[in-house]
Design a protein around this motif. Structure first.
Motif, PDB file in Angstrom:
ATOM      1  N   PRO A 122      43.178 -58.871   9.225  1.00  0.00           N
ATOM      2  CA  PRO A 122      42.564 -57.404   8.910  1.00  0.00           C
ATOM      3  C   PRO A 122      41.331 -57.541   8.980  1.00  0.00           C
ATOM      4  O   PRO A 122      40.564 -58.459   8.802  1.00  0.00           O
ATOM      5  N   TYR A 175      45.873 -57.421   0.493  1.00  0.00           N
ATOM      6  CA  TYR A 175      46.956 -57.159   1.349  1.00  0.00           C
ATOM      7  C   TYR A 175      48.007 -56.248   0.365  1.00  0.00           C
ATOM      8  O   TYR A 175      48.257 -56.579  -0.630  1.00  0.00           O
ATOM      9  N   HIS A 208      51.813 -55.430   4.860  1.00  0.00           N
ATOM     10  CA  HIS A 208      51.291 -56.168   5.897  1.00  0.00           C
ATOM     11  C   HIS A 208      52.114 -57.278   6.201  1.00  0.00           C
ATOM     12  O   HIS A 208      52.893 -58.053   5.221  1.00  0.00           O
ATOM     13  N   ARG A 209      52.205 -58.034   7.598  1.00  0.00           N
ATOM     14  CA  ARG A 209      53.158 -58.925   8.099  1.00  0.00           C
ATOM     15  C   ARG A 209      52.605 -60.324   7.120  1.00  0.00           C
ATOM     16  O   ARG A 209      53.682 -61.024   7.336  1.00  0.00           O
ATOM     17  N   TYR A 210      51.587 -60.490   6.582  1.00  0.00           N
ATOM     18  CA  TYR A 210      51.282 -61.656   6.056  1.00  0.00           C
ATOM     19  C   TYR A 210      51.665 -61.705   4.540  1.00  0.00           C
ATOM     20  O   TYR A 210      51.555 -62.887   3.938  1.00  0.00           O
TER      21      TYR A 210
END
Lengths: 230, 356
Positions: A30, B146, B150-152
């Motif tokens: 991000p 996050y 979010h992919r994480y």
């Protein structure tokens, strides 16, 4: 300050480097990834600090200690500025900001000393270009020498040497940031699957001292007619 | 009638016994000797400081190999057990992590927690508690800005802010499970988000790249072996992670992972990885996931039945060097050129194969 003629070109190169480095470190993350941003700011400040530093092309001035002191003061100023900028932009904890400031100071000192030494042989413009090129090349070392190190994975000193050549590797541990395992570097440097270590701050300081000493030695005026007085 | 019954038992008896017996007795004996030889090698390779390879991670794995072996070594057996414990305790950091280096903090801490817990010594409880809190804090969630989209999200990485991956995720979950993290802790639910996003199963993975073979890739959208392909070591890590996170073995995600394992059943290499990379990581993860899944035999997709314990033991025995060690002679990637690491992983795998 640095010679007015060359620094805009160097600034352009630096900005390109910042964009490339910023992309490399933050790709897949991000936009707010703090340590990646702080690392980019730290590297950028160090190079800019060296390019914009007051020049000391003559080593044999009556007051030989003053250029070294001037470089140190300038580097410390860049370190404080860089740490403040990184702390503001990346919301760094005070401990990391202080460490980063020390790292930027050392790196700027090394680059400034190198730029001054090179300036005696190649002139200020040439020195600025060389320092920028060397800095960029050194930052990219894990990318192009990583595959070589992979051939000798049990030689940790070789893996470490490849990692330690990069200025980014000296700043990253000060941020507790394992940048070689960010997605882009992990994929392209291929060192993340092997055992390597980041340099401690003492090793960075020793490297800067060694670089400064060798720059003074290498730049000694052997043939006075080759000194660039531009 | 009695004769018919006796004949039927005579014919069917061995097959029934084979299905119910976890391991061939002769192979069990040979595997026990291989474990002893491996531990003998490790014992004489131990550094003066009590470690193996000056690494908390490798030391933790080697210590676990001793503690979980059929001989059930413990801290009363001598300095060869207490010194590695002390080495790990010397590397306890203020943030609760147990690591000698800034990188690998997650992996090192997770391995150390499992090893310290395996000592059964309550003196280590506070260290384990702090390390558990450190591992929980590493999970990527709202605390780092996050969102669940979010992919994480829900993942655990190497210990910094870099990126999460399924390997560190499974090690961390193993440590959290070993250290008795509460079943209803939100860590497990968040972990499932990341685990599901690393599986090639589009029904439960909202990522556009997701395939449908049921296997796992290293992290959402990336495999070090190219593309987003599934491979053995991480698919076993994924299966264990699902089970650690409390997912039922009949859940379609678990079944899909198991189906991938059935379709790619082999001990010749780490399927999908190429060049036998991460071979001993694969063997250790294979043993853990097969043990956790609880089947004596694996029936592959061609219908052939495999007693995984026998296959694993036979393969590892065949790979053991004369001095008792193991090393990945095909690929040093992922540190597997290090015989201390490979020997520890091989012994851990054999310990699990022999465990009832």
């Amino acid at each position: 300050m640095g010679h007015r003629g060359e620094w805009p070109a160097c600034l352009a190169v630096t900005l390109a480097l910042a964009a490339t480095g910023g992309f490399a470190v933050t790709a897949g993350e991000p936009p707010s990834a703090p340590p990646a941003l702080a690392l980019t700011v730290g590297a950028l400040c160090s190079l800019l600090g060296a390019l914009l530093a007051p020049r000391h092309p003559q080593p044999s001035t009556p007051h030989r200690a003053s250029p070294a002191l001037s470089r140190l003061c300038w580097s410390a100023l860049v370190g404080v500025t860089g740490a403040a900028a990184a702390a503001l932009l990346a919301a760094l904890p005070p401990r990391n900001a202080l460490s980063l400031g020390a790292g930027i100071t050392l790196l700027t000192l090394a680059l400034t000393t190198a730029a001054d030494a090179l300036g005696r042989r190649f002139g200020a413009s040439g020195a600025a270009a060389l320092v920028t090129a060397l800095f960029v090349t050194a930052c990219a070392t894990p990318l192009f020498l990583g595959p070589l190190a992979e051939l000798f994975p049990e030689r940790r000193w070789l893996l470490n040497a490849v990692v330690w050549v990069s200025p980014l590797s000296h700043l990253a541990p000060l941020l507790d940031f394992d940048y070689l395992r960010t997605p882009w570097f992990y994929e392209h440097a291929r060192l993340g699957g092997y055992r390597f270590g980041y340099p401690p701050l003492t090793a960075t300081a020793a490297a800067v001292a060694a670089l400064a000493a060798s720059c003074h030695w290498a730049a000694r005026p052997v043939h006075p007619e080759r000194i660039d007085h531009s | 009638m009695k004769r018919t019954l006796a004949l039927a038992l005579l014919i069917a008896g061995p097959a029934v016994l084979a299905a119910e017996t976890p391991m061939d007795p002769v192979l069990r004996e040979r595997a026990s000797r291989a474990i002893d030889a491996g531990l003998h090698y490790l014992r004489y390779q131990q550094s003066e400081n009590g470690s193996w390879s000056d690494s908390v991670g490798i030391t933790g794995l080697a210590l676990r190999a001793f503690l979980e072996s059929p001989r059930r070594y413990d801290e009363t057996d001598g300095a060869f057990i207490t010194r590695p414990v002390e080495f790990m305790l010397r590397h306890v950091n203020d943030d609760g992590s147990i690591s000698e280096s800034m990188q690998n903090r997650s992996y090192n801490t997770a391995v150390a927690v499992v090893a310290l817990k395996a000592t059964g010594n309550p003196r280590h409880d506070s260290v384990i508690r702090n390390a558990q809190a450190f591992l929980k804090g590493l999970q990527i969630d709202e605390g780092e800005g996050y969102t669940p989209e979010h992919r994480y999200y829900g993942g655990v990485g190497y210990g910094g802010d870099e990126r999460p991956d399924m390997s560190n995720q499974y090690m961390a979950l193993e440590a959290l499970r070993a250290s008795k993290l509460a079943e209803d802790d939100p860590v497990w639910e968040r972990a499932l988000v990341f685990i599901s996003r690393s599986q090639n199963r589009s029904e439960s993975n909202d990522q556009s790249w997701a395939g449908n073979d049921g296997g796992f890739t290293y992290m959402p959208g990336y495999s070090p072996h190219g593309g987003t392909g599934s491979y053995g070591g991480i698919t076993h890590a994924g299966l264990i992670s699902l089970l650690f996170a409390g997912v039922d073995r009949n859940d379609p995600r678990v079944q899909a992972a198991y189906d991938w394992i059935r379709a790619n059943y082999t001990l010749e290499d780490n399927p999908g990885a190429g060049e036998k990379q991460g071979l001993f990581y694969y063997y250790a993860a294979f043993a853990k996931s097969m043990k956790a899944f609880g089947e004596v035999e694996v029936t592959d997709t061609s219908g052939a039945r495999h007693n995984w314990r026998n296959d694993l033991a036979a393969k590892l025995i065949s790979l053991q060097d004369a001095d008792g060690s193991w090393v990945n002679e095909f690929s040093p990637r992922w540190w597997e050129g290090n015989p201390h690491l490979c020997t520890a992983r091989a012994v851990i795998a054999l310990n699990l194969a022999l465990a009832d």
